[in-house]
Design an enzyme around this catalytic site. Structure first.
Site, mmCIF file in Angstrom:
data_model
loop_
_atom_site.group_PDB
_atom_site.id
_atom_site.type_symbol
_atom_site.label_atom_id
_atom_site.label_comp_id
_atom_site.label_asym_id
_atom_site.label_seq_id
_atom_site.Cartn_x
_atom_site.Cartn_y
_atom_site.Cartn_z
ATOM 1 C CG HIS A 58 34.016 32.655 58.962
ATOM 2 N ND1 HIS A 58 33.390 32.047 59.610
ATOM 3 C CD2 HIS A 58 33.846 33.768 58.331
ATOM 4 C CE1 HIS A 58 32.205 32.933 59.569
ATOM 5 N NE2 HIS A 58 32.428 34.101 58.800
ATOM 6 C CG HIS A 70 29.137 34.341 54.423
ATOM 7 N ND1 HIS A 70 29.894 33.231 55.061
ATOM 8 C CD2 HIS A 70 29.649 35.422 55.009
ATOM 9 C CE1 HIS A 70 30.725 33.395 55.941
ATOM 10 N NE2 HIS A 70 30.571 34.815 55.922
ATOM 11 C CG HIS A 73 34.492 41.814 59.620
ATOM 12 N ND1 HIS A 73 34.243 40.891 60.510
ATOM 13 C CD2 HIS A 73 34.378 40.899 58.563
ATOM 14 C CE1 HIS A 73 33.618 40.027 60.115
ATOM 15 N NE2 HIS A 73 33.678 39.920 58.809
ATOM 16 C CD GLU A 76 30.872 37.326 60.201
ATOM 17 O OE1 GLU A 76 30.573 37.455 59.194
ATOM 18 O OE2 GLU A 76 31.971 36.883 60.614
HETATM 19 O O1 LIG Z 1 37.493 40.707 55.299
HETATM 20 C C1 LIG Z 1 36.845 40.187 54.291
HETATM 21 O O2 LIG Z 1 37.090 40.514 53.188
HETATM 22 C C2 LIG Z 1 35.781 39.199 54.594
HETATM 23 C C3 LIG Z 1 34.707 39.156 53.558
HETATM 24 C C4 LIG Z 1 33.610 38.317 53.676
HETATM 25 C C5 LIG Z 1 33.650 37.764 54.896
HETATM 26 O O3 LIG Z 1 32.613 36.645 55.397
HETATM 27 C C6 LIG Z 1 34.474 37.934 56.103
HETATM 28 O O4 LIG Z 1 34.122 37.191 57.210
HETATM 29 C C7 LIG Z 1 35.346 39.019 55.668
#
Ligand SMILES: O=C(O)c1ccc(O)c(O)c1
Length: 284
Positions: free
Chosen positions: A12, A59, A193, A240
């Site tokens: 997301h 978030h 990530h 996540e």
């Molecule tokens: O890759 C990103 O920039 C990014 C930033 C905020 C998020 O909540 C995310 O899932 C990815």
């Protein structure tokens, strides 16, 4: 009786929402990503549910460090797209399903999962980006959505096993609802990530693809992955992925039924700082 007919898994990433909203989907950087969701948008039309139960994380938008529910179910009639600093995304208001949401809250709490009941909240990219990826850019979202927010931001966060077991409880809850409704359950976030610290930008394609394999064929093994492995192998925000296990636990095989059918699988790196994974599983 209401039934869970399919589960959908998708990252997301907020930049995906910005690419859509700013008309950048045709750019070379974004084209391969959106191509991976063309099947999904058609599939969504062909397999339109009556309700989507959408698992995501907030978030620090509706919640903050002041107040951190582990599991929060949205029981309101509607949820406004949140302002995350750039103004709200230009997407439709999200209509809820208060009756089914209240029933699920009652049933799941009686099955010993303590949920926070949320009668008012704005929903951020965690919820609206998956809707955009699966439904495109309509005037109104085609289905009511029950938002289900999970704390994967501030430790302690729930284990993958607890999330998987919660998915089983949600399936039971849905199946004890009188009205004939087709329900999709979506797990969002991930894949690998890390947005902070010395490993910012970390991506691990091998871990992600192993996770997708396990999700297809051995969800119990995926549920057994401890937190430390997510953090080490998928980066700090890779945690996540435990939210995907809520959706996976709601499939028939978690209750002893047949394995679901894989309708679609897609993986793409990168979107912003994130590996994008996507899977659609159909229950028999
Ligand atoms: O890759 C990103 O920039 C990014 C930033 C905020 C998020 O909540 C995310 O899932 C990815």
């Amino acid at each position: 009786m209401a039934r869970i007919t399919a589960s959908v898994y998708t990252s997301h990433v907020p930049a995906i929402g910005a690419a859509l909203d700013l008309g950048k989907t045709g750019e070379a950087y974004w084209q391969p990503l959106f191509k991976g969701y063309e099947f999904s948008k058609q599939w969504m039309k062909d397999n339109k549910p009556d309700v989507v139960f959408l698992v995501y994380n907030d978030h620090a938008t509706a919640f903050s460090l002041d107040f951190i529910p582990t599991f929060a179910i949205g029981t309101a009639a509607e949820f406004q797209p949140a302002d995350e600093g750039w103004g709200p995304r230009p997407v439709p208001v999200v209509k809820g399903h208060p009756e089914l949401a209240s029933h699920i809250a009652q049933s799941v709490i009686q099955q010993d999962f303590d949920l926070t009941i949320v009668n008012k909240m704005d929903v951020d990219h965690g919820l609206t980006v998956p809707l955009s990826l699966m439904c495109g850019q309509p005037e109104a979202w085609p289905v009511p959505v029950i938002p289900f927010a999970v704390n994967v931001v501030q430790y302690p966060v729930p284990s993958g096993q607890r999330c998987y077991n919660l998915g089983k409880a949600i399936r039971k809850a849905v199946e004890s609802y009188d009205e004939d409704l087709k329900v999709h359950i979506w797990g969002t976030g991930g894949m690998s990530h890390q947005l902070q610290g010395p490993r910012a930008g970390f991506i691990n394609k091998d871990f992600d693809n192993r996770f997708l394999d396990l999700l297809e064929t051995d969800p119990e093994a995926a549920a057994a992955i401890p937190h430390i492995d997510y953090v080490r192998e998928a980066g700090s925000e890779g945690i996540e992925l435990v939210m995907w296990l809520i959706a996976r636990g709601a499939m028939a095989d978690a209750a002893g039924g047949p394995r679901p059918k894989v309708a679609h699988r897609f993986f793409h790196v990168p979107a912003s700082n994130t590996a994008v994974g996507h899977l659609i599983l159909e229950d028999h």
